[in-house]
Every structure is written in C-alpha cells, then in structure tokens.
Design a protein around this motif. Structure first.
Motif, PDB file in Angstrom:
ATOM      1  N   ALA A  13       0.830  -1.207   0.000  1.00  0.00           N
ATOM      2  CA  ALA A  13       0.000   0.000   0.000  1.00  0.00           C
ATOM      3  C   ALA A  13       0.867   1.261   0.000  1.00  0.00           C
ATOM      4  CB  ALA A  13      -0.927   0.003   1.216  1.00  0.00           C
ATOM      5  N   ALA A  14       1.983   1.204   0.710  1.00  0.00           N
ATOM      6  CA  ALA A  14       2.862   2.372   0.798  1.00  0.00           C
ATOM      7  C   ALA A  14       3.611   2.618  -0.508  1.00  0.00           C
ATOM      8  CB  ALA A  14       3.857   2.206   1.948  1.00  0.00           C
ATOM      9  N   THR A  15       3.575   1.653  -1.412  1.00  0.00           N
ATOM     10  CA  THR A  15       4.341   1.775  -2.660  1.00  0.00           C
ATOM     11  C   THR A  15       3.442   1.658  -3.887  1.00  0.00           C
ATOM     12  OG1 THR A  15       4.886  -0.588  -2.519  1.00  0.00           O
ATOM     13  CG2 THR A  15       6.504   0.946  -1.643  1.00  0.00           C
TER      14      THR A  15
ATOM     15  N   ARG B 289      19.011   2.798  -6.293  1.00  0.00           N
ATOM     16  CA  ARG B 289      18.378   3.943  -6.970  1.00  0.00           C
ATOM     17  C   ARG B 289      17.403   4.594  -5.986  1.00  0.00           C
ATOM     18  NH1 ARG B 289      15.654  -0.437 -10.939  1.00  0.00           N
ATOM     19  NH2 ARG B 289      17.512  -1.131 -12.051  1.00  0.00           N
ATOM     20  N   ASP B 290      16.943   5.780  -6.329  1.00  0.00           N
ATOM     21  CA  ASP B 290      15.926   6.415  -5.486  1.00  0.00           C
ATOM     22  C   ASP B 290      14.655   5.575  -5.440  1.00  0.00           C
ATOM     23  OD1 ASP B 290      17.673   8.439  -5.080  1.00  0.00           O
ATOM     24  OD2 ASP B 290      16.559   9.973  -6.185  1.00  0.00           O
ATOM     25  N   SER B 291      14.371   4.861  -6.514  1.00  0.00           N
ATOM     26  CA  SER B 291      13.126   4.077  -6.563  1.00  0.00           C
ATOM     27  C   SER B 291      13.247   2.735  -5.843  1.00  0.00           C
ATOM     28  CB  SER B 291      12.692   3.865  -8.010  1.00  0.00           C
ATOM     29  OG  SER B 291      13.736   3.247  -8.746  1.00  0.00           O
ATOM     30  N   ASP B 292      14.431   2.332  -5.478  1.00  0.00           N
ATOM     31  CA  ASP B 292      14.579   1.147  -4.607  1.00  0.00           C
ATOM     32  C   ASP B 292      14.201   1.554  -3.197  1.00  0.00           C
ATOM     33  OD1 ASP B 292      15.716  -0.635  -6.555  1.00  0.00           O
ATOM     34  OD2 ASP B 292      17.662   0.349  -6.300  1.00  0.00           O
ATOM     35  N   GLN B 293      13.555   0.635  -2.487  1.00  0.00           N
ATOM     36  CA  GLN B 293      13.159   0.979  -1.122  1.00  0.00           C
ATOM     37  C   GLN B 293      14.097   0.362  -0.080  1.00  0.00           C
ATOM     38  OE1 GLN B 293      11.113  -1.056  -2.997  1.00  0.00           O
ATOM     39  NE2 GLN B 293       9.414   0.225  -3.705  1.00  0.00           N
TER      40      GLN B 293
ATOM     41  N   LEU C 141      19.285   6.661   6.251  1.00  0.00           N
ATOM     42  CA  LEU C 141      18.712   7.759   5.450  1.00  0.00           C
ATOM     43  C   LEU C 141      19.815   8.668   4.904  1.00  0.00           C
ATOM     44  CD1 LEU C 141      16.356   9.194   4.208  1.00  0.00           C
ATOM     45  CD2 LEU C 141      15.889  10.308   6.396  1.00  0.00           C
ATOM     46  N   VAL C 142      20.843   8.925   5.700  1.00  0.00           N
ATOM     47  CA  VAL C 142      21.966   9.718   5.177  1.00  0.00           C
ATOM     48  C   VAL C 142      22.552   9.013   3.960  1.00  0.00           C
ATOM     49  CG1 VAL C 142      24.304  10.574   5.637  1.00  0.00           C
ATOM     50  CG2 VAL C 142      22.529  10.795   7.401  1.00  0.00           C
ATOM     51  N   ALA C 143      22.767   7.709   4.075  1.00  0.00           N
ATOM     52  CA  ALA C 143      23.378   6.966   2.974  1.00  0.00           C
ATOM     53  C   ALA C 143      22.455   6.862   1.766  1.00  0.00           C
ATOM     54  CB  ALA C 143      23.774   5.564   3.446  1.00  0.00           C
ATOM     55  N   LYS C 144      21.145   6.902   1.996  1.00  0.00           N
ATOM     56  CA  LYS C 144      20.192   6.816   0.871  1.00  0.00           C
ATOM     57  C   LYS C 144      20.039   8.165   0.171  1.00  0.00           C
ATOM     58  CE  LYS C 144      16.981   3.899  -1.118  1.00  0.00           C
ATOM     59  NZ  LYS C 144      16.439   4.602  -2.234  1.00  0.00           N
ATOM     60  N   GLY C 145      20.700   9.179   0.725  1.00  0.00           N
ATOM     61  CA  GLY C 145      20.651  10.490   0.077  1.00  0.00           C
ATOM     62  C   GLY C 145      19.732  11.481   0.750  1.00  0.00           C
TER      63      GLY C 145
ATOM     64  N   ASP D 180      11.739   9.119   4.252  1.00  0.00           N
ATOM     65  CA  ASP D 180      11.624   9.904   3.031  1.00  0.00           C
ATOM     66  C   ASP D 180      11.090   8.988   1.941  1.00  0.00           C
ATOM     67  OD1 ASP D 180      11.846  11.356   0.701  1.00  0.00           O
ATOM     68  OD2 ASP D 180      13.791  12.246   1.224  1.00  0.00           O
ATOM     69  N   LEU D 181       9.780   9.016   1.754  1.00  0.00           N
ATOM     70  CA  LEU D 181       9.161   8.104   0.797  1.00  0.00           C
ATOM     71  C   LEU D 181       9.607   8.389  -0.632  1.00  0.00           C
ATOM     72  CD1 LEU D 181       5.542   7.796   2.260  1.00  0.00           C
ATOM     73  CD2 LEU D 181       7.476   6.261   2.585  1.00  0.00           C
ATOM     74  N   ASP D 182       9.987   9.638  -0.922  1.00  0.00           N
ATOM     75  CA  ASP D 182      10.463   9.946  -2.274  1.00  0.00           C
ATOM     76  C   ASP D 182      11.788   9.256  -2.570  1.00  0.00           C
ATOM     77  OD1 ASP D 182       8.258  11.571  -2.669  1.00  0.00           O
ATOM     78  OD2 ASP D 182       9.288  13.367  -1.942  1.00  0.00           O
ATOM     79  N   LEU D 183      12.520   8.950  -1.523  1.00  0.00           N
ATOM     80  CA  LEU D 183      13.783   8.216  -1.689  1.00  0.00           C
ATOM     81  C   LEU D 183      13.588   6.727  -1.398  1.00  0.00           C
ATOM     82  CD1 LEU D 183      16.345  10.635   0.046  1.00  0.00           C
ATOM     83  CD2 LEU D 183      16.092  10.195  -2.402  1.00  0.00           C
ATOM     84  N   GLY D 184      12.352   6.289  -1.265  1.00  0.00           N
ATOM     85  CA  GLY D 184      12.095   4.878  -0.978  1.00  0.00           C
ATOM     86  C   GLY D 184      12.468   4.489   0.438  1.00  0.00           C
ATOM     87  N   MET D 185      12.671   5.470   1.306  1.00  0.00           N
ATOM     88  CA  MET D 185      13.031   5.165   2.691  1.00  0.00           C
ATOM     89  C   MET D 185      11.736   5.047   3.476  1.00  0.00           C
ATOM     90  SD  MET D 185      13.851   5.471   5.921  1.00  0.00           S
ATOM     91  CE  MET D 185      15.132   5.616   7.136  1.00  0.00           C
ATOM     92  N   LEU D 186      11.332   3.819   3.742  1.00  0.00           N
ATOM     93  CA  LEU D 186      10.008   3.557   4.309  1.00  0.00           C
ATOM     94  C   LEU D 186       9.970   3.678   5.826  1.00  0.00           C
ATOM     95  CD1 LEU D 186       8.964   0.486   2.076  1.00  0.00           C
ATOM     96  CD2 LEU D 186       8.476   2.910   1.725  1.00  0.00           C
ATOM     97  N   GLY D 187      10.925   4.417   6.342  1.00  0.00           N
ATOM     98  CA  GLY D 187      10.838   4.751   7.742  1.00  0.00           C
ATOM     99  C   GLY D 187      11.811   4.025   8.647  1.00  0.00           C
ATOM    100  N   ALA D 188      12.429   4.823   9.531  1.00  0.00           N
ATOM    101  CA  ALA D 188      13.018   4.224  10.720  1.00  0.00           C
ATOM    102  C   ALA D 188      11.834   3.667  11.491  1.00  0.00           C
ATOM    103  CB  ALA D 188      13.747   5.283  11.521  1.00  0.00           C
ATOM    104  N   ASN D 189      12.072   2.878  12.511  1.00  0.00           N
ATOM    105  CA  ASN D 189      10.936   2.243  13.157  1.00  0.00           C
ATOM    106  C   ASN D 189      11.216   2.024  14.627  1.00  0.00           C
ATOM    107  OD1 ASN D 189       8.598   0.495  13.634  1.00  0.00           O
ATOM    108  ND2 ASN D 189       8.535   0.387  11.394  1.00  0.00           N
TER     109      ASN D 189
END
Lengths: 335, 331
Positions: free
Chosen positions: A79-81, B57-61, B72-76, B105-114
C-alpha cells in the motif's frame, strides 16, 4: 413505522455480496490484489473470495502462509508503494497475531511521516460467535481498533451494506478494517448489481420510530429490528439506527435520533464491558443529556470468553429477546 | 577491490564520513538536552549503510530500524530536514511528528526508521511484492539487527520472501547486542545467516567493518534480486561504538572497554581511508577535507533546524487521515 431498504433488484446472500464487491473492484482497478490464508485456490473458508483466482490469476489473488504478521506487512508495504491491497484475516481473533502491523505501523505511518504516506489498505476479517468455534474463533474485537487513531472501522449489518461498505472501504485512501459477521453470511437481501458505495462515517436509520432509539452494530441490527417488533406490542415505536461505520462514528445522526425519542440503548455482539457501546453511550449523554428520559442502556455479551458448548454459547449470545428485555427494564417494565 | 571504480570508492567513503559526522554531532546535542527524546546512534556501523546504499536507486526501497539515521543519510536524505526532525521542528521530514525513530523519506524509498524492533521485514516484503507486481526491477533492502532476527516478524517475512521469490535483500546488521544483551545471551547461534538456509535462500556472513566487502556482497545480492532470482540474507558483523541509546558506550556494565577499543582498531572509516591512500585515491589532506566538508554541512543543517519554527499546536490533529473530512469520530 417505515423500513428503508435498498432498491429492489435481486436478492443475494451476504457472502455473495462481498465476493461480488471484490470481483467488481478488481475489474475496475488493476492495483487491487487480495492476499490471505486460503483466499485463492480454496476461495476462503467463508467463500468470500470464491471465483477470484480463476478470473484474476495468482498474482492478484494470493494464497499466503499462515503468518498474519507477514501477511499484514505485505499489505502495508504494498500500500505504501502504490498498490491497493485487500488483506484477509480469516478470523478476527487472529488479528492478535498481527497487532503490531495494524496498530503500530499501519495506523500510524501517515501521522508519523508528517502526512506523506498514503495507505489505501483494506483489512477484511470475520467476527462473531454462534458457531461453536469457541473462544479463539468467535470474538468481536472491533472496539480495539476504534480506539486507534489512523484506522477506520466498518461493520456491515446485511448484504446491501456488505457490498456498499466494502466498495467504499477499498476505494478509501486510508486503512479501513471491514468487520463482517460469520453468522449472517447466508442472510439474503436486495443488492444492486452495479458497483455502489455506502459512504463511510454515515449512519443509517433503518427503522424510523418515535419513542425509543436502538443503536445496533453488525448482526445486532437485524436482532434489533426483531426486538422492535416485539416491543411494538408494548406500544413502543422503536427507531433503529445502524452506524455502519464505527470509526469515524456518526454522532450527529445518532444524537438527532435520541433527541427525538428521548431514550436509547446500544446493542452489539461484543463483550459489553469496554465495548464500542460504552463510547456511543458516552457521546449520547454528552450531546443529548437534557433530552434523555432514561439512562442509556447497553446490550452486549457477558464478560467471559466465548464458550464452546451450544448451551453455554446460547446463554452468551445477545439476541432480540435480550434486547427487548433490556429495553423494558430501562423503561421500568420488568419482564 | 581493484576493479571497483575510484568514484564509487570515494562515494562510499564520503557517505560513511557524512553518517559519522551527522551522528557524532547529534549525540552531543542529545547529551546537552537540545534534542528531545532518545537517539540510537549508528557510529561504528557506517560501512554497512554506505556499502549497500551506493548500489541503490531512489526508486529502490529500504526499511530501517530505530538506529536509522545512517540509513537515510546513505540513501541520500536531506540533512537539514533530518536535523529539523530531530529537533521537532515543522520543517522536519515528518513535520516534527516522528522524530528520530520515525524519520523517513518516501520519495527516496526510505520507508521509515521504526520504533518497533523487527517491524521492517514484513513491510519490506510488501514493498518488494509491489515492485514485482508493478513490473519494475526495483529492489527492497531490509535493514535489521541481531536482536530483530529473533522476532517472529523476521521469520514470517523471510519465509514469504523466499516462497514468492521477492526482490528483497535481508541486511542483518549484527552489532553484537540486542539493546544491552550480548548476542550469545539472546540466541544460540553465532552466525545468523545460518537461518537463511531454513527459508531456502542464500545466507552470507561478511565483515561489516570492511566497506568494500559490504559493497561486493551487497552488489551480488541486489543484482540477484533485480534479475528476479529472489532474496538473499546478508549478515554483516559490525559493532556499535555507543550505547543502545545515546553516546557513552564505554565504562558500561554490559561489555568491557577493551572490546570496544579492539573493534575501534578496525574502524570502517579508517580502514577505508588506509586503502584509498594505498591506492593513491585519497591523501591524508584529501580525507581531512571530506571530514571538514561533512562537518560544515552538518553544522549548516543544525543551524537550519535551530532556526526553524516548531509546529503550530493546531498541527496536532492534522495528518491522521488522508482526507480530514469525517475522520476522527469526535471525542
């Protein structure tokens, strides 16, 4: 009294209304897939996904391992993607196995991320006692989820509601939990063939009345309609309100009804203590205190796990008779 | 390593230095009380994030952990938005609603620290399923620690990833401790990668202090996932210099200082700089410049954050639902 019903097109059972909603939604939107235990080849143990595998194939109708956390995470990540998943949790009791995904992840992701996430995720599950499935396959746990900001919770009361609410839930861009009730899957009613939505957050006055309001959820709506007939012999003209969506709750419609009738009772199948009825009662008293001629009553299951033996389970189940009895008690008319 | 392009090597080094600088400065700000709440710092583990992320890539999560800044720093990630988030400001990545443990940062595919240990793996398989469903060759890297490898969520996700041949890479950062409990006191195995065989995927143990070893192993696993050949489990042996929360890390009850010093002898950044010098790619002065540039960038980010406004109190009730209308159910 008038009974408001769906347009008379054709009568189909509740289970078929759910299956039809799934199929029509999937035809409309290729990003929708359904995943869960035995939803594909077997068509779900309740039959709600029968026929979907043949039409949509294994990529969109996904049998999963028995792994509720994994299944729920699958839905969340998808859903998030960019996808619009429907996640089936066979029995509502099994939500206990994936509570972190539902409560800590799915419900909170949007808020925690400052509004950026969009989770168009539908969780479909089956609640309710009455089938001698005992304490781990019979619970109605909807109140748990109504307590968590970020989730929406709907509880259909019949076939027409089952289809229309499912369509609204799946099209909604928020996580929505659809709580169906296993003991009314065979209930038949008029269900339009085309796709239609019942808006989330809107209650429905299913039976108009003048001097008592019963607010009932899920299976208790039909039981309350029966109770209303029983009570008409006492000279009561009972209004029955089906909230349809429990979260967000349509306070306005319910309060308007109570201001008119001056008396109210809430009926749900879940355990009474801490049930959603407690919240409804509190809201009614906050918003309509001066209009009330009697305390707000509640009917729910007693504070016990669901028993196995049919004799005990019958004792456990809220029914039309119990609702009517509680109404009479409230009115000081002991049975 | 000789066949790795110079710009890639320098990129990995730069990412590691930026992570460390970000974390060391953040640690000071937490200690001085300027950053509210708790920080779980990534210092010592930089080679893993940098060596993996340089392939993406940015589109990889990615899914991250409570120790997520480095990812997140390493993902840009944008350091200004990151610091603003740590400071709880409206300009932060999450408008101040998430903080360190939910930075994303969802634009960078970073689906969150948790904030929940082991939450990432189920989310990662969902993203990987989505990549496959949508017909892309994007992959999802799931970062988690030795502690999380004991959570049922990891096992459920690993099974499903292998079953569905999903483009996901399980990146296990084995820093030797689940919070304050040493690995041998929380699991009976030494190599967590052994568990991969139980799910039908390759499991590889790699020196997580060696950025080049990380780079090479991650490259193979990521390429495999992109080809559609399914998941890989990568275990990186690494070490957390600081405590589970905050900075200290030495003079603590759960480990000897000598152990910390021993690991620091193989510091991932020093190791990388020695190799780069050996290859004539980066002089001591050049390395110093990278550190200085990182510090300048981090200080600028901190200044931006400190100058940023806090959220309006009215923001409390925003962003709970996608459309505000009808949501919330009153009360």
């Amino acid at each position: 009294m008038t009974t408001m019903e769906a347009p008379a097109t054709r009568e189909i059972p509740y289970v078929s209304a759910v299956a039809e909603a799934f199929a029509q939604l999937m035809r409309e939107d290729p990003t929708i897939f359904i995943a869960g235990e035995d939803v594909a080849l077997y068509g779900s143990v309740f039959g709600v996904s029968r026929g979907l595998l043949n039409e949509f194939g294994p990529q969109r109708v996904v049998d999963t391992p028995i792994a509720e956390s994994g299944i729920m995470g699958l839905g969340l990540g998808a859903a998030a993607t960019g996808l619009r998943p429907i996640i089936d949790i066979m029995f509502m009791d099994f939500m206990g196995v994936c509570m972190d995904e539902v409560v800590n992840q799915i419900a909170k992701m949007k808020y925690m991320f400052g509004g950026k996430a969009k989770l168009p995720l539908t969780i479909h599950t089956m609640a309710g006692a009455g089938t001698s499935m005992a304490a781990q396959h019979s619970q109605s746990l909807e109140a748990w989820f109504c307590h968590v900001p970020g989730l929406k919770v709907v509880m259909p009361s019949g076939p027409y509601e089952a289809k229309g609410l499912m369509v609204a839930a799946v099209r909604d861009d928020n996580p929505v939990i659809v709580v169906n009730t296993k003991t009314i899957l065979g209930m038949k009613a008029h269900v339009p063939e085309e796709l239609y939505e019942i808006p989330l957050g809107k209650a429905h006055v299913i039976r108009e009345g003048t001097n008592f309001t019963i607010v009932a959820t899920g299976r208790m709506v039909s039981e309350s309609l029966k109770a209303a007939e029983l009570l008409s012999a006492d000279g009561l003209d009972v209004e029955v309100v089906d909230p349809r969506t429990l979260q967000p709750f349509d306070t306005e419609t319910v309060v308007a009804s109570v201001r008119k009738t001056h008396r109210a009772l809430i009926a749900h199948e879940a355990v009474r203590f801490g049930g959603i009825g407690a919240e409804f009662a509190a809201q009614i008293q906050e918003e309509a205190f001066d209009y009330l001629d009697a305390p707000v009553g509640r009917v729910g299951a007693p504070f016990t796990p669901v028993p196995f033996s049919p004799v005990l389970e019958k004792e456990y189940m809220p029914t039309a008779d119990k609702i009517a009895a509680e109404v009479r008690r409230i009115l000081g008319k002991q049975v | 390593m000789t066949d790795i392009a110079a710009d890639v090597l320098l990129d990995i080094h730069n990412r590691m230095v930026r992570i460390r600088t970000f974390e060391e400065e953040a640690g000071k700000l937490m200690e001085s009380g300027k950053i509210p709440g708790a920080l779980h710092l990534y210092v010592g583990e930089e080679a893993v994030a940098a060596g993996v992320m340089v392939h993406l890539r940015d589109s990889d999560q990615i899914t991250s952990t409570h120790r997520g800044h480095g990812h997140l720093v390493a993902k840009g990630g944008d350091l200004q938005k990151m610091y603003a988030e740590l400071f709880g400001r409206a300009t932060g990545y999450c408008k101040g609603k998430g903080g360190s443990m939910h930075i994303s940062d969802l634009d960078l595919g970073m689906l969150g620290a948790n904030g929940i240990v082991g939450a990432g793996p189920p989310i990662a398989i969902g993203a990987a399923f989505s990549n496959k469903y949508r017909g892309t060759d994007d992959v999802t890297c799931c970062f988690f620690g030795d502690g999380a490898s004991n959570e049922g969520t990891f096992h459920e996700a690993a099974n499903m990833a292998a079953l569905y041949k999903l483009p996901v890479i399980f990146v296990c950062e084995n820093n030797g401790f689940g919070e304050f409990t040493r690995q041998e006191r929380h699991q009976a195995i030494h190599d967590i990668a052994d568990r991969a065989a139980g799910y039908g995927m390759p499991g590889i143990v790699v020196d997580g202090m060696d950025a080049l070893a990380v780079y090479e192993s991650a490259g193979e696993a990521i390429a495999r996932a992109r080809r559609g050949d399914g998941p890989t489990f990568l275990e990186y042996k690494t070490y957390r210099y600081f405590d589970h929360v905050g900075v200290r890390g030495m003079g603590v009850i759960y480990r000897e200082d000598s152990e910390v010093l021993e690991w620091r002898q193989r510091d991932p950044i020093a190791l990388m700089e020695a190799r780069l010098a050996e290859q004539g790619l980066l002089s001591a002065d050049g390395a110093a410049q990278v550190h200085e540039a990182a510090l300048a960038e981090v200080r600028e980010a901190i200044a931006f954050a400190e100058a940023s406004p806090f959220p309006e109190p009215s923001a409390l009730m925003e962003d709970i639902y996608t459309t505000a209308a009808g949501a919330g159910g009153a009360a």
